[in-house]
Write a protein that holds these residues in place. Structure first.
Motif, short mmCIF file in Angstrom:
data_model
loop_
_atom_site.label_atom_id
_atom_site.label_comp_id
_atom_site.label_asym_id
_atom_site.label_seq_id
_atom_site.Cartn_x
_atom_site.Cartn_y
_atom_site.Cartn_z
N LEU A 49 0.87 -1.17 0.00
CA LEU A 49 0.00 0.00 0.00
C LEU A 49 0.91 1.23 0.00
CD1 LEU A 49 -2.70 1.44 0.22
CD2 LEU A 49 -2.64 1.09 2.69
N MET A 50 0.85 1.98 -1.07
CA MET A 50 1.77 3.11 -1.27
C MET A 50 0.99 4.42 -1.32
SD MET A 50 3.94 1.18 -4.27
CE MET A 50 2.47 0.31 -4.84
N ALA B 120 -14.16 -0.51 -3.76
CA ALA B 120 -14.32 -1.57 -2.76
C ALA B 120 -14.68 -2.89 -3.43
CB ALA B 120 -15.38 -1.17 -1.73
N GLN B 121 -15.56 -2.80 -4.41
CA GLN B 121 -15.96 -4.00 -5.16
C GLN B 121 -14.78 -4.60 -5.93
OE1 GLN B 121 -18.53 -3.28 -8.49
NE2 GLN B 121 -19.66 -5.21 -8.20
N VAL C 208 -12.26 2.75 4.53
CA VAL C 208 -11.25 2.61 3.47
C VAL C 208 -10.05 1.82 3.98
CG1 VAL C 208 -9.56 3.91 2.09
CG2 VAL C 208 -11.96 4.65 2.17
N VAL C 209 -9.56 2.18 5.16
CA VAL C 209 -8.38 1.50 5.72
C VAL C 209 -8.70 0.01 5.94
CG1 VAL C 209 -6.90 1.33 7.77
CG2 VAL C 209 -7.38 3.58 6.74
N ALA C 210 -9.89 -0.26 6.44
CA ALA C 210 -10.27 -1.66 6.68
C ALA C 210 -10.36 -2.45 5.38
CB ALA C 210 -11.61 -1.71 7.43
N ALA C 211 -10.95 -1.84 4.36
CA ALA C 211 -11.08 -2.53 3.06
C ALA C 211 -9.71 -2.79 2.44
CB ALA C 211 -11.95 -1.70 2.12
N ALA D 79 -6.84 -3.08 4.12
CA ALA D 79 -6.14 -4.09 4.95
C ALA D 79 -6.67 -5.49 4.66
CB ALA D 79 -6.31 -3.74 6.43
N ALA D 80 -7.95 -5.58 4.34
CA ALA D 80 -8.57 -6.89 4.13
C ALA D 80 -8.55 -7.33 2.67
CB ALA D 80 -10.02 -6.83 4.62
N ARG D 81 -7.89 -6.55 1.80
CA ARG D 81 -7.93 -6.92 0.39
C ARG D 81 -7.28 -8.29 0.19
NH1 ARG D 81 -3.46 -3.65 0.90
NH2 ARG D 81 -1.72 -3.92 -0.53
#
Lengths: 200, 200
Positions: free
Chosen positions: B22-23, B117-118, B147-150, B152-154
């Protein structure tokens, strides 16, 4: 893509806005070379012939940016979009690799600068990208005053972007635009290695 | 281009080096968007499918970077080089232009984020560029924690690059790489206007 008629900006004639700039991307952070490459995409679309001179990276690595601009150069030749792209790798390798045996880096850098000086004097390109020029300048292989004078005296309309950490003050003072890339965090610090697609 | 046999690096298998990052490119200086676009050139050459989501810029302006990636996408389709490029302009215009009448920017931003997100959840791309995401986050149009959660969970292997000034601290804290572009000098300060080929 939207059609041209829907583009409302600029309202002012291009000629009134256009001005050749000397731009410098320096600092310790990641993004100097890629920022200049991203600007070259805009130049390409603008139809400005592009000359890229890389002072450190050798031609032995097919970097992603080089391959992409080769494809953009081909697109220009094939269908007239964009602009031609000329690319010269003048160095012997990445700075973070151990020095290989090979040509003297000072001689390489001086030869490289003579190529650039000639291109500037003859207005060969409209967008000139001098990647990692700061290194031979900082090491004294190429004379800073000579470079600043040649840039200041460049004829016609030539946009110039220079990258590299440790840019000499005289070059920064001569620039129209200076951005310092500051490293807040870098994966190398956490022990991660470089990877293709990110570092090259 | 040099032939593959001459490329000595990397010696290590790619799989050992590869890691989804994540940059974030932030700060006041010029070069945030272009730095991310330059990285996307490397992703393209690496064969990573690219998704670009622009949160501020509208599709009404044919920016140079968009036109160039359109040509690179075409090159991929025609001859198999590089990777496919998908581009979505989610905004209503440049931040430095007066707000036009039109769709509510908060709604636009929320819609834009739902698209991203999708894409992340379904691993649609390998290199995801979220241009100027910082603006809707800073304005509260899109929830930072979400946003941060999405991110991190990608799932899987998805490189993500985010640009824009004023990035929220929670996003910076979650990033593997953060570069701040600091403005040392900018032609606008000297009264010069933006010009095609440089600003877009």
């Amino acid at each position: 893509m939207p059609d041209a008629a829907r583009c409302r900006v600029p309202a002012e004639p291009a000629s009134r806005r256009e001005r050749p700039l000397l731009m410098v991307f320096t600092g310790e952070g990641k993004g100097k070379t890629t920022a200049a490459m991203g600007m070259a995409l805009r130049a390409w679309h603008r139809g400005w012939p592009i000359g890229v001179f890389q002072f450190i990276k050798s031609g032995r690595w097919p970097t992603g940016e080089r391959a992409a601009f080769q494809a953009l150069d081909a697109a220009h030749r094939d269908s007239g979009v964009g602009a031609p792209v000329h690319w010269e790798s003048l160095g012997s390798g990445f700075t973070w690799l151990p020095r290989r045996t090979g040509p003297d880096p000072a001689e390489l850098a001086q030869h490289g600068w003579s190529r650039v000086a000639q291109a500037l004097a003859t207005q060969q390109y409209t967008f000139v990208l001098l990647d990692e020029l700061s290194y031979p300048l900082a090491r004294g292989w190429v004379d800073v005053e000579e470079v600043v004078a040649a840039l200041a005296a460049r004829p016609g309309f030539q946009q110039v972007a220079i990258t590299g950490r440790g840019c000499p003050e005289a070059l920064l003072a001569a620039a129209d635009l200076v951005t310092t890339m500051t490293k807040v965090r870098h994966p190398f610090d956490a022990g991660h290695r470089g990877q293709q697609g990110i570092e090259w």
